[in-house]
Design a protein around this motif. Structure first.
Motif, mmCIF file in Angstrom:
data_model
loop_
_atom_site.group_PDB
_atom_site.id
_atom_site.type_symbol
_atom_site.label_atom_id
_atom_site.label_comp_id
_atom_site.label_asym_id
_atom_site.label_seq_id
_atom_site.Cartn_x
_atom_site.Cartn_y
_atom_site.Cartn_z
ATOM 1 N N TYR A 24 0.815 -1.219 0.000
ATOM 2 C CA TYR A 24 0.000 0.000 0.000
ATOM 3 C C TYR A 24 0.852 1.275 0.000
ATOM 4 O O TYR A 24 0.507 2.247 -0.672
ATOM 5 N N THR A 25 1.970 1.264 0.714
ATOM 6 C CA THR A 25 2.829 2.454 0.753
ATOM 7 C C THR A 25 3.456 2.714 -0.614
ATOM 8 O O THR A 25 3.477 3.852 -1.091
ATOM 9 N N ALA A 26 3.935 1.655 -1.254
ATOM 10 C CA ALA A 26 4.521 1.815 -2.594
ATOM 11 C C ALA A 26 3.472 2.331 -3.573
ATOM 12 O O ALA A 26 3.752 3.219 -4.394
ATOM 13 N N GLY A 27 2.257 1.794 -3.491
ATOM 14 C CA GLY A 27 1.181 2.262 -4.364
ATOM 15 C C GLY A 27 0.835 3.714 -4.125
ATOM 16 O O GLY A 27 0.631 4.490 -5.065
ATOM 17 N N ILE A 39 -9.001 12.842 -5.235
ATOM 18 C CA ILE A 39 -10.051 11.891 -5.612
ATOM 19 C C ILE A 39 -9.449 10.730 -6.413
ATOM 20 O O ILE A 39 -9.806 9.572 -6.201
ATOM 21 N N GLN A 40 -8.538 11.031 -7.326
ATOM 22 C CA GLN A 40 -7.886 9.975 -8.102
ATOM 23 C C GLN A 40 -7.032 9.087 -7.204
ATOM 24 O O GLN A 40 -7.009 7.870 -7.374
ATOM 25 N N LEU A 41 -6.339 9.696 -6.262
ATOM 26 C CA LEU A 41 -5.517 8.940 -5.324
ATOM 27 C C LEU A 41 -6.385 7.968 -4.526
ATOM 28 O O LEU A 41 -6.043 6.793 -4.371
ATOM 29 N N SER A 42 -7.515 8.447 -4.068
ATOM 30 C CA SER A 42 -8.444 7.595 -3.337
ATOM 31 C C SER A 42 -8.963 6.464 -4.223
ATOM 32 O O SER A 42 -9.032 5.301 -3.798
ATOM 33 N N GLY A 43 -9.306 6.781 -5.463
ATOM 34 C CA GLY A 43 -9.776 5.770 -6.403
ATOM 35 C C GLY A 43 -8.709 4.735 -6.703
ATOM 36 O O GLY A 43 -8.993 3.534 -6.796
ATOM 37 N N PHE A 44 -7.470 5.177 -6.839
ATOM 38 C CA PHE A 44 -6.367 4.260 -7.098
ATOM 39 C C PHE A 44 -6.146 3.328 -5.909
ATOM 40 O O PHE A 44 -5.974 2.120 -6.083
ATOM 41 N N MET A 45 -6.174 3.878 -4.705
ATOM 42 C CA MET A 45 -6.003 3.047 -3.517
ATOM 43 C C MET A 45 -7.149 2.045 -3.394
ATOM 44 O O MET A 45 -6.945 0.903 -2.979
ATOM 45 N N LEU A 47 -8.626 0.698 -5.962
ATOM 46 C CA LEU A 47 -8.306 -0.344 -6.936
ATOM 47 C C LEU A 47 -7.254 -1.311 -6.398
ATOM 48 O O LEU A 47 -7.359 -2.526 -6.596
ATOM 49 N N LEU A 48 -6.234 -0.772 -5.714
ATOM 50 C CA LEU A 48 -5.234 -1.641 -5.097
ATOM 51 C C LEU A 48 -5.901 -2.590 -4.106
ATOM 52 O O LEU A 48 -5.660 -3.798 -4.109
ATOM 53 N N ASN A 49 -6.747 -2.020 -3.260
ATOM 54 C CA ASN A 49 -7.446 -2.815 -2.255
ATOM 55 C C ASN A 49 -8.389 -3.825 -2.920
ATOM 56 O O ASN A 49 -8.479 -4.978 -2.499
ATOM 57 N N PHE A 50 -9.078 -3.393 -3.963
ATOM 58 C CA PHE A 50 -10.018 -4.237 -4.702
ATOM 59 C C PHE A 50 -9.313 -5.487 -5.232
ATOM 60 O O PHE A 50 -9.767 -6.612 -5.022
ATOM 61 N N ALA A 51 -8.179 -5.296 -5.896
ATOM 62 C CA ALA A 51 -7.442 -6.419 -6.479
ATOM 63 C C ALA A 51 -6.900 -7.342 -5.391
ATOM 64 O O ALA A 51 -6.954 -8.571 -5.518
ATOM 65 N N LEU A 52 -6.411 -6.759 -4.305
ATOM 66 C CA LEU A 52 -5.870 -7.572 -3.219
ATOM 67 C C LEU A 52 -6.969 -8.316 -2.473
ATOM 68 O O LEU A 52 -6.799 -9.482 -2.107
ATOM 69 N N GLU A 53 -8.103 -7.678 -2.270
ATOM 70 C CA GLU A 53 -9.235 -8.341 -1.608
ATOM 71 C C GLU A 53 -9.773 -9.485 -2.459
ATOM 72 O O GLU A 53 -10.183 -10.518 -1.919
ATOM 73 N N ASN A 54 -9.804 -9.299 -3.771
ATOM 74 C CA ASN A 54 -10.239 -10.383 -4.658
ATOM 75 C C ASN A 54 -9.367 -11.619 -4.458
ATOM 76 O O ASN A 54 -9.855 -12.738 -4.486
#
Length: 129
Positions: A24-27, A39-45, A47-54
């Motif tokens: 998460y820190t690197a992302g 807003i984009q930063l929040s959306g990107f984070m 997406l990172l969480n989304f892929a990892l949760e999947n």
């Protein structure tokens, strides 16, 4: 700050928590370097969480996770995991950069992340030896 936000309580003794903090820190820093808006930063984070949760919670294969990410990024209806993303959040170039980042940071190492979340771990043996 990221450690507190992610509620990582065993960072010094848990390899899993250390890897998650690094992910998460690197992302976060990559997105900052891309000059994403808040807003984009929040959306990107997300997406990172989304892929990892999947991968971690839903046990998705690499192929299924890629399909879900495609749906989320293109906004094609609802994904199986969560609702899709906002089409206007990122430009085409930014979306391509995000996909490249996810491929390099997560998808190329998918087997290692699968092992992190689902691999059988042996209990550590502590003795006088």
């Amino acid at each position: 700050k990221m450690e507190e936000f992610l509620n990582l309580t065993q960072l010094k003794t848990s390899l899993k928590e250390a890897i998650l903090l690094d992910y998460y820190t690197a992302g976060f820093w990559w997105a900052k370097e891309m000059n994403f808006s808040l807003i984009q930063l929040s959306g990107f984070m997300d997406l990172l969480n989304f892929a990892l949760e999947n991968l971690s919670s839903k046990h998705m294969t690499l192929g299924d996770n890629l399909k879900e990410l495609e749906r989320a990024m293109t906004g094609m209806g609802e994904t199986e995991s969560e609702e899709g993303g906002d089409l206007n959040l990122f430009s085409i170039d930014q979306a391509k950069a995000i996909i490249d980042y996810l491929v390099i940071s997560l998808f190329k190492h998918y087997k290692a992340y699968e092992y992190l979340f689902h691999g059988r771990r042996e209990e550590p043996v502590i003795s006088n030896e």
